[in-house]
Design a protein around this motif. Structure first.
Motif, PDB file in Angstrom:
ATOM      1  N   TYR A 114       5.342  -8.032  10.632  1.00 43.49           N
ATOM      2  CA  TYR A 114       5.066  -6.686  11.115  1.00 43.49           C
ATOM      3  C   TYR A 114       3.595  -6.343  10.873  1.00 43.49           C
ATOM      4  O   TYR A 114       2.903  -5.851  11.771  1.00 43.49           O
ATOM      5  N   SER A 128      11.843  -3.291   2.047  1.00 39.47           N
ATOM      6  CA  SER A 128      12.789  -3.282   0.941  1.00 39.47           C
ATOM      7  C   SER A 128      13.343  -4.681   0.713  1.00 39.47           C
ATOM      8  O   SER A 128      13.652  -5.389   1.652  1.00 39.47           O
ATOM      9  N   ASP A 139      12.501   9.407  -4.417  1.00 37.55           N
ATOM     10  CA  ASP A 139      13.788   9.817  -4.986  1.00 37.55           C
ATOM     11  C   ASP A 139      13.825   9.700  -6.504  1.00 37.55           C
ATOM     12  O   ASP A 139      14.700  10.250  -7.149  1.00 37.55           O
ATOM     13  N   ASP A 188       7.434  -6.098   7.073  1.00 37.83           N
ATOM     14  CA  ASP A 188       7.263  -7.382   6.401  1.00 37.83           C
ATOM     15  C   ASP A 188       5.980  -8.051   6.907  1.00 37.83           C
ATOM     16  O   ASP A 188       5.221  -7.459   7.661  1.00 37.83           O
ATOM     17  N   LEU A 220       8.334   0.961   4.639  1.00 35.49           N
ATOM     18  CA  LEU A 220       9.447   0.336   3.911  1.00 35.49           C
ATOM     19  C   LEU A 220      10.304  -0.565   4.800  1.00 35.49           C
ATOM     20  O   LEU A 220      11.288  -1.147   4.344  1.00 35.49           O
ATOM     21  N   VAL A 221       9.961  -0.685   6.072  1.00 31.87           N
ATOM     22  CA  VAL A 221      10.612  -1.700   6.902  1.00 31.87           C
ATOM     23  C   VAL A 221       9.614  -2.781   7.328  1.00 31.87           C
ATOM     24  O   VAL A 221       9.917  -3.605   8.171  1.00 31.87           O
ATOM     25  N   LYS A 225      -4.031  -1.864  15.084  1.00 34.09           N
ATOM     26  CA  LYS A 225      -3.508  -0.603  14.566  1.00 34.09           C
ATOM     27  C   LYS A 225      -3.924  -0.327  13.139  1.00 34.09           C
ATOM     28  O   LYS A 225      -3.883   0.806  12.685  1.00 34.09           O
ATOM     29  N   TYR A 234      -3.676   3.531  11.294  1.00 34.79           N
ATOM     30  CA  TYR A 234      -3.497   3.599   9.843  1.00 34.79           C
ATOM     31  C   TYR A 234      -4.527   2.676   9.198  1.00 34.79           C
ATOM     32  O   TYR A 234      -4.683   1.551   9.630  1.00 34.79           O
ATOM     33  N   ASP A 254       1.406   3.166   7.555  1.00 35.09           N
ATOM     34  CA  ASP A 254       2.432   3.600   8.473  1.00 35.09           C
ATOM     35  C   ASP A 254       3.572   4.248   7.668  1.00 35.09           C
ATOM     36  O   ASP A 254       3.996   3.702   6.665  1.00 35.09           O
ATOM     37  N   PRO A 255       4.075   5.416   8.086  1.00 34.81           N
ATOM     38  CA  PRO A 255       5.187   6.024   7.333  1.00 34.81           C
ATOM     39  C   PRO A 255       6.409   5.106   7.256  1.00 34.81           C
ATOM     40  O   PRO A 255       7.238   5.260   6.373  1.00 34.81           O
ATOM     41  N   GLU A 256       6.510   4.170   8.185  1.00 33.22           N
ATOM     42  CA  GLU A 256       7.676   3.275   8.189  1.00 33.22           C
ATOM     43  C   GLU A 256       7.414   2.011   7.382  1.00 33.22           C
ATOM     44  O   GLU A 256       8.014   0.963   7.634  1.00 33.22           O
ATOM     45  N   PRO A 292      12.272   0.661  -3.876  1.00 29.50           N
ATOM     46  CA  PRO A 292      12.210   1.598  -2.751  1.00 29.50           C
ATOM     47  C   PRO A 292      12.461   3.054  -3.155  1.00 29.50           C
ATOM     48  O   PRO A 292      11.784   3.952  -2.665  1.00 29.50           O
ATOM     49  N   ALA A 293      13.412   3.282  -4.090  1.00 27.26           N
ATOM     50  CA  ALA A 293      13.724   4.667  -4.484  1.00 27.26           C
ATOM     51  C   ALA A 293      12.489   5.357  -5.048  1.00 27.26           C
ATOM     52  O   ALA A 293      12.321   6.574  -4.893  1.00 27.26           O
ATOM     53  N   THR A 311      10.164   6.145  -1.960  1.00 28.31           N
ATOM     54  CA  THR A 311      10.637   7.226  -1.096  1.00 28.31           C
ATOM     55  C   THR A 311      10.566   8.569  -1.831  1.00 28.31           C
ATOM     56  O   THR A 311      10.807   9.608  -1.227  1.00 28.31           O
TER      57      THR A 311
END
Lengths: 406, 341
Positions: free
Chosen positions: A236, A178, A381, A233, A230-231, A245, A170, A226-228, A375-376, A379
């Protein structure tokens, strides 16, 4: 037998920690400290431990523990490690003491820049500045012939090229976990577009043109992360960098040292630092300035405070800094800025300069509202406008409950 | 038994229950109708912040709490009636969303989003836990005596693991390129991100909870299986009942009180789902009621905590549990009354 051996080994390692190796005096008063757990605090507390009778607790959750621990009488810790973001509840509750007399007694080596004065009284001693800066893989950018990006538009243009080249998983890393982290991303970006958080009467002001621009800029990152995300920090993102990466990230200056740590990084010498990207051309870097430093608890005896401050000065001396020069952008004398500090220093000295993190009671509430409502949007939403409305509503509810708003 | 002896036996437990269960509950109940605020004042504060070379001092008006003579923050407590409940439930927004017929809008309100997940998590895992638990119990019961001990031991292991640690392990197995994600990626040849969307996270949570709780159901059912009346089973065999018919008509009716018991415990436990949210860091996609309470309680950097809303949210959680338990409790009550005659 085995257990006995372990117990013995434990005892020896404790003794090793308490050896009076490089301390100029022997500390006789038991002192405890609570601080964050990054590299620089490890260096400082290790140096303090050399004087003996010292226990350090390095905990990333310190921000939630500290206010209650310092409110106890006697305080559970004598020394607290704070940043400009986390000193607010301690100041508000009056649980830390003014340090003017102690600075006069033991602070000969401190520079005026390190003394955090609030209404003229020294309430904390800063040891380092922290800010976000652009960390990038210099080898990848050089291979692809990309100039070091200076604005977020350039970052995304570069990310597009890196993605097309497919040299890393990426192109971008981001601290969008979040909660606190994602809120901090917004707090960095929003003033970069000239936004202000509050009106004069403490009501929220994020539902603005600048707010929409900040959200749009944050959203653009998702195509390259990375698609993840939202987790993810700071730790990470740091690991993503170390494992090769990602190619770029706007990350804390305090994480820069880890890139060149051969024990855990596969990209030693390949990560370079530049000033944090600007939100608009010619504007201030889209980031906030922070400092980290120490405070002394109020609810302890003067004798303990004296010993604690003396010990802290031992931890914040030139010797410590020279042993851990890469760990932070130190404010302590004896610091030699290296290449990995270049980005943070460029950020801090940019004109116009980025704002310091605006730590107030309202900002704490706003930070929570941002962390819960953003986050909403990312994502998918909820659209940008509805998100800004939701942030203001969440802030208003909690501000009324906290008594900040009538 | 003499009353004195009875009191001496029961007294300590009643006292403990009053002290550690009833009293906190009452205090939370009261706090959910109150708001405690610090008394604030606006003052000019000069703050100096270090730059890299020089210091910048700014004077600004800050809202700060007033301290009393002992250096404590002065607070005032006011009764606000149902205001905290209104803040949590956000009924106006809820009805507006219902009026628009927009499920997505309802799911933007924290409480309803949390309630949706908590309920589906509780109700979907319930039959799975009972089914899997019963299946393991039957398998172990039919296994040969020599391997029964080790099999019981191994089946119990998931239950021993602390929930936080368990969910963290699942997180690390499946996040980014955790071992299992990497394996699945190699297998399918596509990039898999389990934590990028809500439904995969939820799936992992269901899987984790069933894996974690089924051993508990198994142990209870296994004990129950030892008490099945052998004569009835044998006569069923003689009458030509198949395995399935024996299970359906003899074993399950016999185990019914245990099934209700497991359901009770499971409903209570699951409605408090929390560890999965924290362990899987799923707050961006999925939150639970218990996590919502925790989020209100957590102080921010400036030290603010939404105690009143946390209390209201905790009371609402308790009311939710009571609602869920009514059905199985009524059944137990009926059975109990029936057996008394």
């Amino acid at each position: 037998m085995f257990l006995k051996k372990i117990a013995l080994a434990g005892a020896f390692s404790l003794m090793g920690g308490a050896a009076f190796a490089a301390c100029s005096y022997e500390n006789t008063v038991p002192i405890k400290s609570l601080s964050a757990g990054f590299e620089a605090w490890k260096a400082v507390t290790d140096a303090m431990a050399e004087c003996g009778n010292f226990q350090a607790e390095l905990d990333q959750e310190f921000r939630t523990k500290q206010p209650a621990a310092f409110e106890a009488n006697p305080s559970l810790y004598q020394i607290g490690g704070v940043s400009n973001g986390t000193i607010t509840p301690l100041i508000n509750a009056g649980t830390i003491r003014p340090l003017d007399d102690l600075v006069a007694k033991y602070g000969q080596n401190l520079t005026p820049n390190q003394l955090i004065r609030i209404n003229g009284e020294i309430m904390a001693v800063a040891m380092m500045v922290n800010t976000q800066h652009l960390m990038y893989r210099s080898d990848i950018l050089a291979d692809l012939g990309i100039e070091v990006p200076t604005s977020w538009d350039e970052v995304y243009a570069a990310a597009e090229k890196i993605q097309a080249a497919g040299v890393v998983d990426y192109p971008l890393g981001a601290t969008m976990k979040s909660g606190w982290n994602i809120a901090q991303e917004f707090v960095n970006m929003y003033p970069g577009f000239g936004g202000k958080f509050f009106n004069d009467d403490n009501t929220a002001a994020v539902n603005s043109e600048a707010g929409l621009q900040a959200l749009a800029t944050m959203q653009k990152a998702l195509a390259f992360t990375d698609p993840e995300v939202l987790v993810s920090d700071s730790t990470y993102v740091q690991q993503q960098f170390q494992q090769g990466k990602i190619a770029m990230a706007n990350l804390w200056a305090s994480r820069a040292g880890a890139m060149d740590d051969a024990a855990e990084s596969q990209v030693v010498g390949k990560v370079a630092m530049a000033a944090a990207p600007t939100a608009v051309a010619g504007g201030a870097p889209a980031t906030t300035l922070w400092w980290d430093g120490i405070v002394i608890a109020k609810n302890i005896s003067d004798e303990e405070a004296d010993a604690a401050f003396r010990l802290a000065m031992e931890g914040l001396d030139a010797e410590t800094v020279q042993g851990a020069n890469e760990a932070a952008i130190w404010l302590v004398q004896g610091y030699e800025p290296t290449d990995i500090a270049a980005g943070a220093i460029a950020t801090a000295m940019a004109t116009p300069a980025p704002p310091a993190y605006p730590s107030t009671t309202q900002m704490g509430l706003m930070h929570t509202a941002l962390g819960n409502e953003l986050p909403a949007f990312l994502t998918g939403d909820r659209d940008a406008e509805a998100t800004l409305v939701a942030i203001e509503e969440a802030y208003t509810t909690s501000a009324k409950e906290a008594g900040v708003l009538k | 038994m003499k009353f004195k002896t009875f009191a001496a036996f029961v007294g300590p437990s009643v006292f403990m229950m009053l002290l550690f269960i009833a009293a906190p509950l009452v205090s939370v109940f009261i706090q959910s109708f109150q708001v405690t605020q610090p008394i604030l004042e606006r003052v000019e504060v000069e703050t100096c912040t270090p730059g890299f070379l020089t210091q910048t001092c700014t004077t600004e008006t800050k809202t700060i709490p007033v301290l009393d003579d002992n250096g404590k923050t002065m607070t005032q407590t006011a009764w606000v009636g149902l205001q905290s409940y209104r803040n949590v439930l956000q009924m106006d927004k809820f009805w507006e969303a219902v009026g628009n017929g927009s499920w997505n809008d309802i799911m933007q309100i924290d409480f309803w989003k949390a309630l949706r997940f908590t309920l589906s998590f509780t109700l979907l895992t319930l039959p799975l836990v009972i089914g899997v638990g019963l299946a393991i119990a039957l398998a172990v019961n039919n296994a040969s005596r020599t391997i029964r001990g080790p099999v019981i031991f191994v089946s119990l292991l998931p239950f021993i693991i602390t929930p936080v640690i368990g969910s963290l392990s699942i997180y690390w197995l499946f996040v980014g390129d955790g071992i299992l994600t990497a394996m699945m990626e190699r297998w399918t040849g596509t990039n898999i991100s389990m934590f990028a969307q809500a439904w995969t996270i939820e799936l992992l949570m269901y899987f984790y909870r069933v894996w974690h709780v089924a051993p508990f159901a198994f142990v209870i059912f296994y004990a129950g299986l030892q008490t099945v009346n052998m004569d009835t089973l044998e006569s069923a065999v003689i009458d030509g009942a198949s395995r399935w018919e024996r299970l359906r008509h003899v074993i399950i009716p016999h185990l019914m009180p245990l099934i209700v018991f497991i359901a009770l415990i499971h409903l209570m436990d699951c409605y408090r789902v929390f560890e999965e949210i924290v362990g899987f860091r799923s707050q961006a996609h999925v939150i639970s009621l218990q996590w919502l309470t925790y989020d209100f309680m957590t102080p921010d950097d400036a030290g603010n905590r939404a105690i009143s809303r946390a209390s209201a949210s905790a009371m609402l959680t308790m009311i939710g549990i009571v609602f869920l338990l009514i059905l199985p409790l009524r059944r137990t009550w009926r059975d109990h009354k029936g057996s008394a005659h």
